[in-house]
Every structure is written in structure tokens, then in C-alpha cells.
Write an enzyme that holds these catalytic residues in place. Structure first.
Site, short mmCIF file in Angstrom:
data_model
loop_
_atom_site.label_atom_id
_atom_site.label_comp_id
_atom_site.label_asym_id
_atom_site.label_seq_id
_atom_site.Cartn_x
_atom_site.Cartn_y
_atom_site.Cartn_z
N VAL A 65 34.73 39.62 34.28
CA VAL A 65 35.74 39.02 33.41
C VAL A 65 37.02 39.84 33.51
CG1 VAL A 65 36.33 38.35 31.07
CG2 VAL A 65 33.95 38.19 31.85
N LYS A 66 38.08 39.16 33.91
CA LYS A 66 39.38 39.82 34.04
C LYS A 66 40.04 39.88 32.65
CE LYS A 66 41.91 38.54 37.65
NZ LYS A 66 42.60 37.54 38.52
N ILE A 67 40.36 41.07 32.25
CA ILE A 67 41.01 41.27 30.95
C ILE A 67 42.36 41.93 31.21
CG2 ILE A 67 40.86 42.49 28.74
CD1 ILE A 67 38.65 40.49 28.86
#
Ligand code: G3P
Length: 224
Positions: free
Chosen positions: A85-87
């Protein structure tokens, strides 16, 4: 250095997988908007094609930490627990990263323009930090130098986080990071197609085949 495709077009992804040693796919909300279809339909098709174990990075869109955590849960529920998950590396993003990493969610710190953002993402437990090479160049700084500095920061601080370099304009930028041994680069289909795109290469391969044909009358070993 792993090589990933920074795109959501399944035809392009299929074609590139056919030819090149590709390790996975990354998307961001802009890339998904270009697909023009429900995002999880597109992402599920990509996951089904690349397989359950390949790297797939998908970005959380909500702005607050709680929203990012909820986005992450939806992403991993829909696309598999190993999906990264890209945050975004903003204050609320770091807060979300700490929560997600504790839960065992794989995190990529994204929208990295400065080494400090990458350092903080790494300290929050992100598996990857994604500096935007070309966008940094366009701001009047040196994107490759920023990535090298991040690599030094990780090494000198014993941080296991890897660089996932993103935003490339040309193959030389990718090659330069390959030289440094960064963890991964994610590259648009057009730039990947430019990796082996020289008339000299095609001419050399064709000349070998023509010489062989002059000798044997055929252009393959199995026919002679
Ligand atoms: O996900 C970040 C990266 O894809 C940005 O690339 O080409 O929009 O600068 P670009």
C-alpha cells in the site's frame, strides 16, 4: 534492482511481461484515472495476470491517517495481503504507516521529493520509499542525486527499507539507478520500450541472420 511497470493498462502490461523480466506493477490515482474504469476492476485484472506473489503497489487516496488505514484495508482485502500500500510521505501518512506496519501491512512511502521524507518512512517501517526522479529534476534539483543520498541514509542507518524509484523520463535515469543497486525502479511502458531501441542493435542482429542465410540458404538452425 527489481523492474516494475508504472501503468494500469493491461494490454501494455501483458506485452511487456512477454518480453522483459518484470517483477510487478505500480499504480497511482492518476494512472488509474487514465484507465477510466472502476479502479478495483482494473486492479483485480492486473493482480490476476501478474499472479498472487508478484509485487503490486496500490496507493491509498484518503487524506487523514484513519482514512489511509481504511483505504489500505480495502486494498489488501481486494488484492491480497501481500499487496504493497502506497502511503504519501506527509505527516498523516507517517501516522498511518506506523499503524499499518504494526498490523503487518506492507507499506511503500510515496510522493518522496526529499531524503528526509524517505528517512521518516523508513523509520516508520515502510518496505519501500519512492523518490520521484524526474519530478525532482523538474523542480531544479537532481533526482538521481536525491536517490543516491537516500540509499546512503538507509545504508548508514542500518535501515532495511529499499528505494522504489519512480517518475522516469528516459532509460539513462533508470540505468544510473541500476548502477547504484537500488531496490527497485518502476517505469512507464514507453520508457521500458526505449531500453532496447537502437537501430545499431537491430542492424547487428539482422546482419548475423543475413550472413547465415548466405551460408545455408535459411535463417534458422533448425532448418539447416
Ligand atoms: O507513482 C509516481 C510516479 O508514477 C510519478 O510518475 O511520470 O507522473 O512523474 P510521473
Amino acid at each position: 534492482m527489481k523492474l516494475l511497470i508504472d501503468d494500469a493498462n493491461l494490454d501494455a502490461i501483458r506485452q511487456l511481461y512477454q518480453f522483459y523480466p518484470i517483477d510487478g506493477v505500480t499504480t497511482n490515482p492518476t494512472i488509474l484515472s487514465k484507465a477510466g474504469r472502476p479502479p478495483f476492476d482494473v486492479l483485480r485484472e492486473i493482480r490476476a495476470f501478474i499472479g498472487p506473489d508478484a509485487d503490486l503497489h496500490v496507493q491509498a487516496v484518503a487524506s487523514g491517517a484513519q482514512g489511509m488505514v481504511e483505504d489500505a484495508h480495502r486494498i489488501t482485502e481486494q488484492l491480497g495481503e501481500n499487496t504493497l500500500v502506497k502511503i504519501p510521505c506527509v505527516p498523516e501518512g507517517f501516522q498511518a504507516m506506523k499503524i499499518l506496519v504494526k498490523e503487518g501491512v506492507r507499506v511503500t512511502g510515496t510522493a518522496v521529493y526529499t531524503p528526509m521524507q524517505a528517512y521518516l518512512a523508513a523509520r516508520c517501517g515502510a518496505e519501500y520509499a519512492a523518490p520521484y526522479i524526474n519530478r525532482i529534476d523538474n523542480m531544479g534539483f537532481d533526482g538521481i542525486a536525491v536517490a543516491k543520498e537516500i540509499q546512503d541514509i538507509f545504508t548508514n542507518n542500518g535501515l532495511s527499507t529499499q528505494i522504489l524509484a519512480a517518475s522516469f523520463k528516459n532509460s539513462q535515469q533508470v540505468l544510473e539507478l541500476c548502477r547504484c543497486g537500488v531496490g527497485a525502479s518502476t517505469v512507464s511502458p514507453d520508457v521500458i520500450r526505449s531500453f532496447v531501441n537502437s537501430p545499431a542493435i537491430a542492424a547487428a542482429v539482422d546482419a548475423f541472420a543475413a550472413d547465415f542465410e548466405r551460408l545455408t540458404g535459411v535463417r534458422s538452425m533448425k532448418e539447416c
